[in-house]
Design an enzyme around this catalytic site. Structure first.
Site, PDB file in Angstrom:
ATOM      1  N   LYS A  48     -11.711  -0.182  -0.683  1.00 36.43           N
ATOM      2  CA  LYS A  48     -11.615   1.072  -1.434  1.00 36.43           C
ATOM      3  C   LYS A  48     -12.879   1.907  -1.170  1.00 36.43           C
ATOM      4  O   LYS A  48     -13.582   1.660  -0.200  1.00 36.43           O
ATOM      5  CB  LYS A  48     -11.404   0.772  -2.915  1.00 36.43           C
ATOM      6  CG  LYS A  48     -10.117  -0.003  -3.213  1.00 36.43           C
ATOM      7  CD  LYS A  48      -8.866   0.763  -2.795  1.00 36.43           C
ATOM      8  CE  LYS A  48      -7.604  -0.004  -3.150  1.00 36.43           C
ATOM      9  NZ  LYS A  48      -6.389   0.693  -2.684  1.00 36.43           N
ATOM     10  N   SER A  53       0.837  -1.201   0.000  1.00 37.99           N
ATOM     11  CA  SER A  53       0.000   0.000   0.000  1.00 37.99           C
ATOM     12  C   SER A  53       0.865   1.242   0.000  1.00 37.99           C
ATOM     13  O   SER A  53       1.670   1.451   0.907  1.00 37.99           O
ATOM     14  CB  SER A  53      -0.906   0.012   1.235  1.00 37.99           C
ATOM     15  OG  SER A  53      -1.363   1.326   1.485  1.00 37.99           O
ATOM     16  N   ARG A  95     -14.734   5.406  -9.546  1.00 41.85           N
ATOM     17  CA  ARG A  95     -14.221   4.447 -10.543  1.00 41.85           C
ATOM     18  C   ARG A  95     -15.317   3.490 -11.016  1.00 41.85           C
ATOM     19  O   ARG A  95     -15.310   3.038 -12.153  1.00 41.85           O
ATOM     20  CB  ARG A  95     -13.005   3.705 -10.002  1.00 41.85           C
ATOM     21  CG  ARG A  95     -11.904   4.665  -9.583  1.00 41.85           C
ATOM     22  CD  ARG A  95     -10.517   4.186  -9.859  1.00 41.85           C
ATOM     23  NE  ARG A  95      -9.564   5.144  -9.274  1.00 41.85           N
ATOM     24  CZ  ARG A  95      -9.055   6.209  -9.884  1.00 41.85           C
ATOM     25  NH1 ARG A  95      -9.402   6.485 -11.146  1.00 41.85           N
ATOM     26  NH2 ARG A  95      -8.220   7.028  -9.272  1.00 41.85           N
ATOM     27  N   ASP A 113      -6.398   0.267  -9.116  1.00 46.35           N
ATOM     28  CA  ASP A 113      -7.553   1.158  -9.335  1.00 46.35           C
ATOM     29  C   ASP A 113      -8.201   0.942 -10.704  1.00 46.35           C
ATOM     30  O   ASP A 113      -9.285   1.468 -10.969  1.00 46.35           O
ATOM     31  CB  ASP A 113      -7.131   2.622  -9.179  1.00 46.35           C
ATOM     32  CG  ASP A 113      -6.628   2.910  -7.767  1.00 46.35           C
ATOM     33  OD1 ASP A 113      -6.977   2.151  -6.836  1.00 46.35           O
ATOM     34  OD2 ASP A 113      -5.872   3.889  -7.598  1.00 46.35           O
TER      35      ASP A 113
HETATM   36  O1  SPQ Z   1      -7.307   8.132  -2.162  1.00 47.45           O
HETATM   37  P1  SPQ Z   1      -8.166   6.919  -2.304  1.00 47.45           P
HETATM   38  O2  SPQ Z   1      -9.584   7.260  -1.930  1.00 47.45           O
HETATM   39  O3  SPQ Z   1      -7.646   5.737  -1.536  1.00 47.45           O
HETATM   40  O4  SPQ Z   1      -8.184   6.537  -3.874  1.00 47.45           O
HETATM   41  C1  SPQ Z   1      -7.912   5.345  -4.637  1.00 47.45           C
HETATM   42  C2  SPQ Z   1      -8.676   5.550  -6.004  1.00 47.45           C
HETATM   43  O5  SPQ Z   1      -9.304   4.640  -6.547  1.00 47.45           O
HETATM   44  O6  SPQ Z   1      -8.557   6.657  -6.523  1.00 47.45           O
HETATM   45  C3  SPQ Z   1      -8.324   4.035  -3.961  1.00 47.45           C
HETATM   46  F1  SPQ Z   1      -9.532   3.929  -3.650  1.00 47.45           F
HETATM   47  O7  SPQ Z   1      -6.528   5.253  -5.023  1.00 47.45           O
HETATM   48  C4  SPQ Z   1      -5.457   4.963  -4.107  1.00 47.45           C
HETATM   49  C5  SPQ Z   1      -4.787   3.658  -4.519  1.00 47.45           C
HETATM   50  O8  SPQ Z   1      -5.690   2.591  -4.548  1.00 47.45           O
HETATM   51  C6  SPQ Z   1      -4.471   6.105  -4.176  1.00 47.45           C
HETATM   52  C7  SPQ Z   1      -3.117   5.775  -3.635  1.00 47.45           C
HETATM   53  C8  SPQ Z   1      -2.145   6.850  -3.385  1.00 47.45           C
HETATM   54  O9  SPQ Z   1      -2.237   7.937  -3.979  1.00 47.45           O
HETATM   55  O10 SPQ Z   1      -1.214   6.608  -2.588  1.00 47.45           O
HETATM   56  C9  SPQ Z   1      -2.717   4.464  -3.414  1.00 47.45           C
HETATM   57  C10 SPQ Z   1      -3.604   3.296  -3.608  1.00 47.45           C
HETATM   58  O11 SPQ Z   1      -4.102   2.867  -2.351  1.00 47.45           O
HETATM   59  P2  SPQ Z   1      -3.248   1.940  -1.356  1.00 47.45           P
HETATM   60  O12 SPQ Z   1      -4.212   1.556  -0.276  1.00 47.45           O
HETATM   61  O13 SPQ Z   1      -2.783   0.788  -2.161  1.00 47.45           O
HETATM   62  O14 SPQ Z   1      -2.137   2.690  -0.821  1.00 47.45           O
END
Ligand code: SPQ
Length: 425
Positions: free
Chosen positions: A339, A164, A385, A312
């Site tokens: 998500k 993550s 999305r 995503d």
């Molecule tokens: O910001 P948010 O709401 O978590 O947005 C999402 C998306 O679909 O736009 C996930 F729902 O993207 C995240 C992504 O999945 C954005 C992100 C980042 O900018 O660091 C990382 C990813 O999440 P994660 O949990 O893997 O760190």
């Protein structure tokens, strides 16, 4: 939003700025010494929430369209906010800001919308507590609102159970002001925009495989940032080309960071044409123009290290898989459940309305391709999305498709409906 079957998708377009990079540019700009100018900023609801949160901590931020100026006052130039900080729908905002505020000599409360209230926070709260942070929230810090009393932290060596970028970034940002060295190791490499942008702001970042380290007490220097187009937004247009025979599209200035470009690999593995043209490096981030042409797709298997590189994009990949020849299997993607919605459940329930054959599993889904899609009444369920992926399915469906709660799309892709209208015949 109403969509009817398209005859052709064509044109030359740009997509709005990368969401992940836009958030980070505002955050690092606010913490840096001196002025940061951001060009190509994404004026989507999530990134506007980030701007608003830093304004409430006393940072002057000006914005005209996609041009943002942040007047950084240094790491400890932030002020204790008088009110709760509202992150809206943005997981990135709350998780990264939790890491930043944990280092500040003040108290702050962070909260967001209904969706944020259901998303897990202990994945950042846990390691930050190990660093010495005082953070509380519902169910022992798992859920918002998060109340943070910042203070002195010490570095840790953290092995993250999930790949993550939000977990990694929250710990690294806290580590920049912790005593000693802070390292994060993850099972697979997640998006590395924080690492790249920290380097662009003058920070020494040590990287080896899936492990990254920073030492405490470093100073960020304000600078100019140019944000590339968001490959996660471009993915919907790539899919539109694949859904409509005879289509082709040029998408200019898209970020193709290898930790984000899994969508290109998958579309190619399914038989689609995506050519990468004019590749260059902008602020440590690779950028290119994508020349996309329609082809009949075939099913594929998506798993393992590929998952964080396209997490995503899975909703729109499922849409392509529904019309591809043969079966597509997606596994190792249990992160989809936490998500904006449970994206395994929402993809399955909404795509089934078009007549697609999707079986949800514990860590992904199985899609039997070859479906003849029919127009449907879709609900985005408040997830940007899901709204966009289903709009793309509508381009290949007989009859009319309607998307309820389509305003959620503004979270990451303002102007989506207009752009789609512009490129469809
Ligand atoms: O910001 P948010 O709401 O978590 O947005 C999402 C998306 O679909 O736009 C996930 F729902 O993207 C995240 C992504 O999945 C954005 C992100 C980042 O900018 O660091 C990382 C990813 O999440 P994660 O949990 O893997 O760190």
């Amino acid at each position: 939003m109403r969509i009817t079957k398209a005859q052709r998708v064509e044109g030359t377009v740009r997509v709005p700025g990368d969401k992940s990079i836009s958030h980070r540019a505002v955050m690092l700009g606010a913490l840096a010494e001196g002025k940061t100018t951001i060009r190509g900023f994404l004026p989507g609801a999530d990134c506007l929430s980030t701007i608003e949160c830093f304004r409430r901590m006393g940072v002057t931020i000006e914005r005209e369209g996609d041009l943002v100026t942040v007047y950084g006052k240094g790491w400890y130039g932030l002020e204790e906010p008088r009110q709760r900080l509202d992150v809206g729908n943005s997981g990135t905002t709350i998780r990264l800001m939790t890491g930043i505020i944990a280092t500040q000599p003040f108290h702050a409360v962070l909260e967001g919308d209904e969706s944020i209230a259901k998303r897990p926070m202990r994945r950042v709260v846990g390691p930050l507590r190990e660093m010495g942070a005082k953070i509380d929230g519902r169910q022992n810090g798992e859920y918002t609102p998060l109340a943070i009393r910042g203070g002195k932290l010490h570095g840790i060596s953290y092995r993250s159970p999930v790949a993550s970028a939000q977990v990694k970034s929250a710990i690294l940002l806290a580590g920049l002001q912790a005593e000693g060295t802070t390292s994060v190791e993850e099972p697979y490499l997640s998006r590395d925009h924080t690492e790249r942008m920290l380097q662009a702001f003058g920070i020494d970042v040590q990287r080896a495989g899936n492990r990254v380290s920073v030492s405490g007490g470093q100073t960020l220097r304000g600078r100019e940032i140019v944000v590339p187009g968001d490959i996660s937004s471009a993915a919907f247009l790539i899919a539109a080309v694949m859904m409509v025979p005879g289509s082709s599209l040029v998408i200019e200035q898209v970020g193709i960071n290898p930790t984000r470009s899994g969508i290109i690999d998958v579309v190619r593995a399914m038989g689609g044409h995506v050519e990468i043209v004019n590749e260059r490096l902008v602020n440590e981030e690779p950028v290119a123009d994508l020349h996309v042409a329609h082809a009949e797709l075939r099913g594929t298997v998506i798993e393992g290290e590929l998952i964080p590189r396209l997490i995503d994009e899975i909703p729109v990949i499922a849409v392509m898989a529904a019309v591809a020849q043969g079966r597509t299997i997606i596994r190792d993607a249990q992160e989809l459940k936490v998500k904006e919605t449970d994206r395994i459940a929402t993809v399955a329930s909404q795509l089934a309305k078009f007549g697609a054959k999707v079986t949800p599993t514990d860590d992904g889904m199985i899609i039997e391709g070859g479906a003849a899609l029919v127009g449907a009444e879709i609900d985005s369920m408040g997830d940007h999305r899901i709204g966009m992926a289903m709009a793309i399915a509508g381009l290949a469906a007989e009859g009319e498709t309607t998307i309820a709660n389509a305003e959620a799309i503004n979270v990451s892709f303002p102007g989506f409906a207009n752009l789609l209208r512009q490129i469809t015949r």
